[in-house]
Design a protein around this motif. Structure first.
Motif, PDB file in Angstrom:
ATOM      1  N   ILE A 114     -38.498 -18.540 -15.880  1.00 23.20           N
ATOM      2  CA  ILE A 114     -37.065 -18.232 -15.781  1.00 23.20           C
ATOM      3  C   ILE A 114     -36.675 -17.222 -16.857  1.00 23.20           C
ATOM      4  O   ILE A 114     -35.947 -16.262 -16.579  1.00 23.20           O
ATOM      5  N   ILE A 115     -37.177 -17.403 -18.064  1.00 22.66           N
ATOM      6  CA  ILE A 115     -36.888 -16.456 -19.146  1.00 22.66           C
ATOM      7  C   ILE A 115     -37.460 -15.076 -18.806  1.00 22.66           C
ATOM      8  O   ILE A 115     -36.806 -14.053 -19.007  1.00 22.66           O
ATOM      9  N   GLU A 136     -35.252 -13.480 -16.218  1.00 22.76           N
ATOM     10  CA  GLU A 136     -34.001 -13.058 -16.864  1.00 22.76           C
ATOM     11  C   GLU A 136     -34.220 -11.735 -17.607  1.00 22.76           C
ATOM     12  O   GLU A 136     -33.423 -10.809 -17.495  1.00 22.76           O
ATOM     13  N   HIS A 146     -34.535  -8.867 -15.228  1.00 19.16           N
ATOM     14  CA  HIS A 146     -33.229  -8.509 -14.670  1.00 19.16           C
ATOM     15  C   HIS A 146     -32.543  -7.443 -15.525  1.00 19.16           C
ATOM     16  O   HIS A 146     -31.924  -6.515 -14.994  1.00 19.16           O
ATOM     17  N   TYR A 147     -32.652  -7.569 -16.847  1.00 24.08           N
ATOM     18  CA  TYR A 147     -32.021  -6.610 -17.751  1.00 24.08           C
ATOM     19  C   TYR A 147     -32.884  -5.377 -18.006  1.00 24.08           C
ATOM     20  O   TYR A 147     -32.388  -4.358 -18.465  1.00 24.08           O
ATOM     21  N   SER A 161     -27.601 -12.258 -22.025  1.00 24.11           N
ATOM     22  CA  SER A 161     -28.460 -13.259 -21.391  1.00 24.11           C
ATOM     23  C   SER A 161     -28.361 -14.596 -22.131  1.00 24.11           C
ATOM     24  O   SER A 161     -28.440 -15.649 -21.502  1.00 24.11           O
ATOM     25  N   SER A 199     -26.099 -18.826 -20.765  1.00 27.72           N
ATOM     26  CA  SER A 199     -26.443 -20.249 -20.767  1.00 27.72           C
ATOM     27  C   SER A 199     -25.618 -21.035 -21.787  1.00 27.72           C
ATOM     28  O   SER A 199     -25.910 -22.190 -22.071  1.00 27.72           O
TER      29      SER A 199
END
Length: 137
Positions: free
Chosen positions: A78-79, A82, A85-86, A102, A106
């Protein structure tokens, strides 16, 4: 004497999953135990993860070490997603502000506005506005 088991069976897992679903907004939509979408009508407890945990026949116990290893790998993936994504230009780096955003994603909703304001200040800092973050495990 309290004895803590280092494994659970499929039925125990299903009970825990039902309890967890009842306590969160997304899970409440599945409180009846059925999926919506792709495999409509099938129990959420009979998905691929359950088969992975308990075997094809559902009779293998789930050991604590296997479960924690799974959670660690899931968290890392997941990290990584993430970060990707950036990393829109595939440079294997992201701007400091995007990293901050990011992290804010959370955060506790009660503090979002304050944290977003702090992330915005990174663009004005002469050192941090050009800083790039890499992904290292």
């Amino acid at each position: 004497i309290l004895i803590i088991s280092r494994e659970i069976d499929k039925e125990e897992f299903k009970k825990v999953m039902a309890l967890m679903r009842s306590y969160n907004r997304q899970g409440a939509a599945h409180r009846h135990g059925l999926r919506t979408g792709f495999k409509v009508g099938q129990s959420v407890e009979n998905g691929g993860v359950v088969e992975y945990f308990f075997g094809n026949d559902g009779n293998e116990p789930l050991h604590f070490d296997k479960f924690t290893s799974f959670l660690k790998e899931l968290h890392e993936e997941i990290i990584r997603l993430e970060f990707s994504h950036y990393d829109v230009k595939s440079t294997n780096t992201i701007p400091a502000k995007d990293f901050a955003l990011s992290m804010v994603a959370s955060a506790d909703m009660n503090h979002i506005s304050k944290l977003l304001d702090r992330a915005d200040t990174l663009e004005n800092d002469p050192y941090l506005k050009h800083l790039r973050i890499t992904f290292e495990v």
